[in-house]
Design a protein around this motif. Structure first.
Motif, PDB file in Angstrom:
ATOM      1  N   VAL A 146      15.983  50.076  43.987  1.00  0.00           N
ATOM      2  CA  VAL A 146      17.070  49.117  44.178  1.00  0.00           C
ATOM      3  C   VAL A 146      17.140  47.790  44.666  1.00  0.00           C
ATOM      4  O   VAL A 146      15.886  47.518  44.564  1.00  0.00           O
ATOM      5  CB  VAL A 146      17.693  49.146  45.696  1.00  0.00           C
ATOM      6  CG1 VAL A 146      19.067  48.685  45.990  1.00  0.00           C
ATOM      7  CG2 VAL A 146      18.035  50.663  46.388  1.00  0.00           C
ATOM      8  N   THR A 147      17.883  47.250  42.581  1.00  0.00           N
ATOM      9  CA  THR A 147      17.861  45.559  42.224  1.00  0.00           C
ATOM     10  C   THR A 147      18.882  45.059  43.021  1.00  0.00           C
ATOM     11  O   THR A 147      20.385  45.648  42.294  1.00  0.00           O
ATOM     12  CB  THR A 147      17.759  45.706  41.316  1.00  0.00           C
ATOM     13  OG1 THR A 147      16.422  46.608  40.113  1.00  0.00           O
ATOM     14  CG2 THR A 147      16.895  44.294  40.850  1.00  0.00           C
ATOM     15  N   GLN A 148      18.741  43.623  43.227  1.00  0.00           N
ATOM     16  CA  GLN A 148      19.773  42.759  43.378  1.00  0.00           C
ATOM     17  C   GLN A 148      19.763  41.445  42.905  1.00  0.00           C
ATOM     18  O   GLN A 148      18.483  41.356  42.950  1.00  0.00           O
ATOM     19  CB  GLN A 148      19.731  42.874  45.149  1.00  0.00           C
ATOM     20  CG  GLN A 148      20.108  43.884  46.148  1.00  0.00           C
ATOM     21  CD  GLN A 148      20.459  43.399  47.797  1.00  0.00           C
ATOM     22  OE1 GLN A 148      19.632  43.911  48.260  1.00  0.00           O
ATOM     23  NE2 GLN A 148      20.997  42.237  48.421  1.00  0.00           N
ATOM     24  N   PHE A 202      16.395  49.914  50.479  1.00  0.00           N
ATOM     25  CA  PHE A 202      16.720  48.931  50.344  1.00  0.00           C
ATOM     26  C   PHE A 202      16.723  47.986  49.200  1.00  0.00           C
ATOM     27  O   PHE A 202      15.122  47.766  48.675  1.00  0.00           O
ATOM     28  CB  PHE A 202      16.405  48.005  51.621  1.00  0.00           C
ATOM     29  CG  PHE A 202      17.507  48.585  52.818  1.00  0.00           C
ATOM     30  CD1 PHE A 202      16.570  49.825  53.236  1.00  0.00           C
ATOM     31  CD2 PHE A 202      18.363  47.652  53.174  1.00  0.00           C
ATOM     32  CE1 PHE A 202      17.304  49.730  54.537  1.00  0.00           C
ATOM     33  CE2 PHE A 202      19.173  47.813  54.153  1.00  0.00           C
ATOM     34  CZ  PHE A 202      18.616  49.052  54.905  1.00  0.00           C
ATOM     35  N   GLY A 203      17.138  46.935  48.728  1.00  0.00           N
ATOM     36  CA  GLY A 203      17.181  46.140  47.756  1.00  0.00           C
ATOM     37  C   GLY A 203      16.245  44.819  48.783  1.00  0.00           C
ATOM     38  O   GLY A 203      15.803  45.130  49.690  1.00  0.00           O
ATOM     39  N   SER A 204      15.671  44.362  48.061  1.00  0.00           N
ATOM     40  CA  SER A 204      15.121  43.094  48.325  1.00  0.00           C
ATOM     41  C   SER A 204      16.203  42.182  48.841  1.00  0.00           C
ATOM     42  O   SER A 204      15.557  41.429  49.008  1.00  0.00           O
ATOM     43  CB  SER A 204      14.289  42.142  47.110  1.00  0.00           C
ATOM     44  OG  SER A 204      13.301  42.712  46.964  1.00  0.00           O
ATOM     45  N   GLY A 205      17.765  41.804  48.796  1.00  0.00           N
ATOM     46  CA  GLY A 205      18.068  40.885  49.283  1.00  0.00           C
ATOM     47  C   GLY A 205      18.693  39.821  48.512  1.00  0.00           C
ATOM     48  O   GLY A 205      18.267  39.375  47.597  1.00  0.00           O
ATOM     49  N   THR A 206      19.779  39.404  48.997  1.00  0.00           N
ATOM     50  CA  THR A 206      20.475  37.807  48.167  1.00  0.00           C
ATOM     51  C   THR A 206      20.381  37.157  49.554  1.00  0.00           C
ATOM     52  O   THR A 206      21.405  37.455  50.521  1.00  0.00           O
ATOM     53  CB  THR A 206      21.161  37.926  47.312  1.00  0.00           C
ATOM     54  OG1 THR A 206      21.762  38.950  46.564  1.00  0.00           O
ATOM     55  CG2 THR A 206      22.245  36.365  47.212  1.00  0.00           C
ATOM     56  N   GLN A 207      19.859  35.882  49.559  1.00  0.00           N
ATOM     57  CA  GLN A 207      19.773  35.125  50.607  1.00  0.00           C
ATOM     58  C   GLN A 207      20.611  34.272  50.030  1.00  0.00           C
ATOM     59  O   GLN A 207      20.273  33.196  48.943  1.00  0.00           O
ATOM     60  CB  GLN A 207      18.417  34.111  50.238  1.00  0.00           C
ATOM     61  CG  GLN A 207      18.054  33.504  51.853  1.00  0.00           C
ATOM     62  CD  GLN A 207      18.320  33.871  53.049  1.00  0.00           C
ATOM     63  OE1 GLN A 207      17.582  35.230  53.051  1.00  0.00           O
ATOM     64  NE2 GLN A 207      18.653  33.486  54.639  1.00  0.00           N
TER      65      GLN A 207
END
Lengths: 112, 115
Positions: B4-6, B106-111
């Motif tokens: 999963v890529t964000q 989960f992806g690594s997220g967008t901060q």
């Protein structure tokens, strides 16, 4: 309520065992889960336990389930520095269409 | 690598800006999720898409607008955000089915920081 509760923080020495505790709310949950979040990353499924089991062992991880008290714990044997992370327990809530509800997370810090 | 890529990993925006977060999953899953992770709150489920249809919208303000054009892509469109919207936004996917929908990737997220 629908809160899944965990202690906030755990500090442990490298090589010791870590025990992370969680209380959950929905007694009808089929599975209960532990997720791990390393710094700068998303959550990763670590392990899970079927609700008709009391214990599940997976290498250094042991999950204990006390259904009577709705208490779930994760024991990490021989804790390593790479185990430093935030650990989340999670349960599917029937009233929410079995969507996962997460605890607030326990931050584990492993000291050399 | 979870499949999963964000993008982007980090985003700073003003309150009057419009931006979009993107998520792509390479796992062949049929459900996708947006979660919000704030510093002092439990992980909050925002939206769920199953087979490209929105099945969950947890009282999220209209300044957040999701879009799921196909089962592999999920967007979160942002406009006129508030500083309290600053958080880590996580995308996840799963395969719906007995027990499968609970095993999230989960992806690594967008901060996101809103100034």
């Amino acid at each position: 309520g629908e809160d899944v509760e965990q202690s906030l923080f755990l500090s442990v020495r490298e090589g010791d065992s870590s025990v992370i505790n969680c209380t959950y709310t929905d007694s009808s949950s089929t599975y209960l889960y532990w997720y791990k979040q390393e710094p700068g990353a998303g959550l990763q499924l670590l392990t899970y336990i079927f609700s008709n089991m009391d214990m599940k062992q997976d290498q250094r991880l042991t999950v204990l389930l006390n259904k009577k008290d709705k208490h779930l714990s994760l024991r990490i044997a021989d804790t390593q520095t790479g185990d430093s992370a935030i650990y989340f327990c999670a349960e599917p809530i029937k009233a929410a269409g079995n969507k996962l509800t997460f605890g607030g997370g326990t931050r584990v810090l492993v000291k050399p | 690598e979870t499949g999963v890529t964000q993008t982007p990993r980090h985003l700073v925006m003003g309150m009057t800006n419009k931006k979009s977060l993107k998520c792509e999953q390479h796992l062949g899953h049929n459900a996708m999720y947006w979660y919000k992770q704030s510093a002092k709150k439990p992980l909050e489920l925002m939206f769920v898409y199953s087979l490209e249809e929105r099945v969950e919208n947890n009282s999220v303000p209209s300044r957040f607008s999701p879009e799921c054009p196909n089962s592999s892509h999920l967007f979160l469109h942002l406009h006129t955000l508030q500083p309290e919207d600053s958080a880590l936004y996580l995308c996840a996917s799963s395969q719906e089915g007995p027990g499968g929908g609970e095993k999230l990737f989960f992806g690594s997220g967008t901060q996101l920081s809103v100034l």
